[in-house]
Design a protein around this motif. Structure first.
Motif, PDB file in Angstrom:
ATOM      1  N   ARG A  57       0.835  -1.208   0.000  1.00  0.00           N
ATOM      2  CA  ARG A  57       0.000   0.000   0.000  1.00  0.00           C
ATOM      3  C   ARG A  57       0.870   1.258   0.000  1.00  0.00           C
ATOM      4  NH1 ARG A  57      -2.667   1.102   4.419  1.00  0.00           N
ATOM      5  NH2 ARG A  57      -4.027   2.514   3.310  1.00  0.00           N
ATOM      6  N   ARG A  58       1.950   1.237   0.790  1.00  0.00           N
ATOM      7  CA  ARG A  58       2.855   2.394   0.854  1.00  0.00           C
ATOM      8  C   ARG A  58       3.508   2.630  -0.497  1.00  0.00           C
ATOM      9  NH1 ARG A  58       7.905   2.830   0.861  1.00  0.00           N
ATOM     10  NH2 ARG A  58       8.273   0.631   1.265  1.00  0.00           N
ATOM     11  N   ARG A  59       3.981   1.570  -1.133  1.00  0.00           N
ATOM     12  CA  ARG A  59       4.627   1.710  -2.438  1.00  0.00           C
ATOM     13  C   ARG A  59       3.640   2.184  -3.499  1.00  0.00           C
ATOM     14  NH1 ARG A  59       7.607  -3.881  -2.928  1.00  0.00           N
ATOM     15  NH2 ARG A  59       6.716  -3.612  -4.973  1.00  0.00           N
ATOM     16  N   TYR A  60       2.414   1.668  -3.470  1.00  0.00           N
ATOM     17  CA  TYR A  60       1.381   2.088  -4.412  1.00  0.00           C
ATOM     18  C   TYR A  60       1.081   3.574  -4.244  1.00  0.00           C
ATOM     19  CZ  TYR A  60      -3.118   2.506  -6.750  1.00  0.00           C
ATOM     20  OH  TYR A  60      -4.153   2.925  -7.556  1.00  0.00           O
ATOM     21  N   ALA A  61       0.908   3.993  -2.991  1.00  0.00           N
ATOM     22  CA  ALA A  61       0.635   5.411  -2.727  1.00  0.00           C
ATOM     23  C   ALA A  61       1.782   6.283  -3.230  1.00  0.00           C
ATOM     24  CB  ALA A  61       0.406   5.627  -1.232  1.00  0.00           C
ATOM     25  N   GLY A  62       3.003   5.833  -3.015  1.00  0.00           N
ATOM     26  CA  GLY A  62       4.157   6.591  -3.484  1.00  0.00           C
ATOM     27  C   GLY A  62       4.182   6.736  -4.994  1.00  0.00           C
ATOM     28  N   ARG A  63       3.869   5.670  -5.705  1.00  0.00           N
ATOM     29  CA  ARG A  63       3.847   5.711  -7.173  1.00  0.00           C
ATOM     30  C   ARG A  63       2.758   6.631  -7.696  1.00  0.00           C
ATOM     31  NH1 ARG A  63       4.348   0.039  -6.589  1.00  0.00           N
ATOM     32  NH2 ARG A  63       2.159  -0.209  -7.161  1.00  0.00           N
ATOM     33  N   ARG A  64       1.647   6.705  -6.975  1.00  0.00           N
ATOM     34  CA  ARG A  64       0.500   7.511  -7.406  1.00  0.00           C
ATOM     35  C   ARG A  64       0.509   8.927  -6.838  1.00  0.00           C
ATOM     36  NH1 ARG A  64      -0.673   4.512 -11.466  1.00  0.00           N
ATOM     37  NH2 ARG A  64      -1.632   2.538 -11.030  1.00  0.00           N
ATOM     38  N   GLY A  65       1.488   9.218  -5.976  1.00  0.00           N
ATOM     39  CA  GLY A  65       1.536  10.542  -5.358  1.00  0.00           C
ATOM     40  C   GLY A  65       0.450  10.754  -4.319  1.00  0.00           C
ATOM     41  N   LEU A  66       0.005   9.674  -3.697  1.00  0.00           N
ATOM     42  CA  LEU A  66      -1.057   9.740  -2.693  1.00  0.00           C
ATOM     43  C   LEU A  66      -0.469   9.695  -1.290  1.00  0.00           C
ATOM     44  CD1 LEU A  66      -3.391   7.074  -4.357  1.00  0.00           C
ATOM     45  CD2 LEU A  66      -3.597   9.580  -4.513  1.00  0.00           C
ATOM     46  N   ASP A  67      -1.236  10.157  -0.322  1.00  0.00           N
ATOM     47  CA  ASP A  67      -0.832  10.040   1.073  1.00  0.00           C
ATOM     48  C   ASP A  67      -0.993   8.590   1.509  1.00  0.00           C
ATOM     49  OD1 ASP A  67      -0.261  12.727   1.451  1.00  0.00           O
ATOM     50  OD2 ASP A  67      -2.313  13.198   2.045  1.00  0.00           O
ATOM     51  N   TYR A  68      -0.074   8.135   2.326  1.00  0.00           N
ATOM     52  CA  TYR A  68      -0.150   6.783   2.877  1.00  0.00           C
ATOM     53  C   TYR A  68      -0.337   6.865   4.374  1.00  0.00           C
ATOM     54  CZ  TYR A  68       1.552   2.470   4.943  1.00  0.00           C
ATOM     55  OH  TYR A  68       1.663   1.357   5.716  1.00  0.00           O
ATOM     56  N   ARG A  69      -1.376   6.218   4.854  1.00  0.00           N
ATOM     57  CA  ARG A  69      -1.619   6.109   6.292  1.00  0.00           C
ATOM     58  C   ARG A  69      -1.819   4.641   6.617  1.00  0.00           C
ATOM     59  NH1 ARG A  69      -6.143  10.539   7.169  1.00  0.00           N
ATOM     60  NH2 ARG A  69      -4.965  12.364   6.466  1.00  0.00           N
ATOM     61  N   PRO A  70      -0.933   4.064   7.396  1.00  0.00           N
ATOM     62  CA  PRO A  70      -1.078   2.646   7.751  1.00  0.00           C
ATOM     63  C   PRO A  70      -2.261   2.449   8.695  1.00  0.00           C
ATOM     64  CG  PRO A  70       0.744   3.596   8.948  1.00  0.00           C
ATOM     65  CD  PRO A  70       0.258   4.651   7.998  1.00  0.00           C
ATOM     66  N   GLY A  71      -2.713   1.207   8.747  1.00  0.00           N
ATOM     67  CA  GLY A  71      -3.748   0.851   9.718  1.00  0.00           C
ATOM     68  C   GLY A  71      -5.140   0.715   9.143  1.00  0.00           C
ATOM     69  N   SER A  72      -5.279   0.788   7.827  1.00  0.00           N
ATOM     70  CA  SER A  72      -6.633   0.721   7.275  1.00  0.00           C
ATOM     71  C   SER A  72      -6.841  -0.453   6.319  1.00  0.00           C
ATOM     72  CB  SER A  72      -6.966   2.038   6.564  1.00  0.00           C
ATOM     73  OG  SER A  72      -6.076   2.257   5.490  1.00  0.00           O
ATOM     74  N   LEU A  73      -6.038  -1.507   6.453  1.00  0.00           N
ATOM     75  CA  LEU A  73      -6.289  -2.691   5.640  1.00  0.00           C
ATOM     76  C   LEU A  73      -7.679  -3.223   5.965  1.00  0.00           C
ATOM     77  CD1 LEU A  73      -2.918  -4.632   5.952  1.00  0.00           C
ATOM     78  CD2 LEU A  73      -3.818  -3.525   3.918  1.00  0.00           C
ATOM     79  N   GLY A  74      -8.410  -3.581   4.956  1.00  0.00           N
ATOM     80  CA  GLY A  74      -9.753  -4.125   5.170  1.00  0.00           C
ATOM     81  C   GLY A  74     -10.820  -3.068   5.353  1.00  0.00           C
ATOM     82  N   SER A  75     -10.454  -1.821   5.314  1.00  0.00           N
ATOM     83  CA  SER A  75     -11.453  -0.740   5.487  1.00  0.00           C
ATOM     84  C   SER A  75     -12.060  -0.352   4.169  1.00  0.00           C
ATOM     85  CB  SER A  75     -10.815   0.492   6.092  1.00  0.00           C
ATOM     86  OG  SER A  75     -10.244   0.202   7.322  1.00  0.00           O
TER      87      SER A  75
END
Length: 75
Positions: A57-75
């Motif tokens: 998720r962190r790597r995907y957000a980085g590639r897309r220029g999105l903010d990454y916040r851990p803790g929301s898997l399954g949300s």
């Protein structure tokens, strides 16, 4: 954020990891799926797999220029 801090964001209980198949380990509930026949399966992941999923998720957000916040898997 450290791995321990990421894992602390989730509730844990004994179960089986859907991703690696480890049984009787601490897992966190991520989601549930229902088959076309109406059978419902709970999806839970162990700490190691949660960290791998969070890293994706962190790597995907980085590639897309999105903010990454851990803790929301399954949300």
């Amino acid at each position: 954020m450290t791995p321990d801090a990421i894992l602390a964001l989730y509730p844990w209980a004994l179960g089986t990891c859907f991703r690696c198949g480890e049984a009787d380990v601490f897992v966190t509930h991520l989601d549930a799926i229902t088959t076309p026949h109406g059978e419902r399966y709970e999806l839970s992941a162990c700490g190691c797999c949660v960290l791998m999923l969070e890293n994706e998720r962190r790597r995907y957000a980085g590639r897309r220029g999105l903010d990454y916040r851990p803790g929301s898997l399954g949300s």
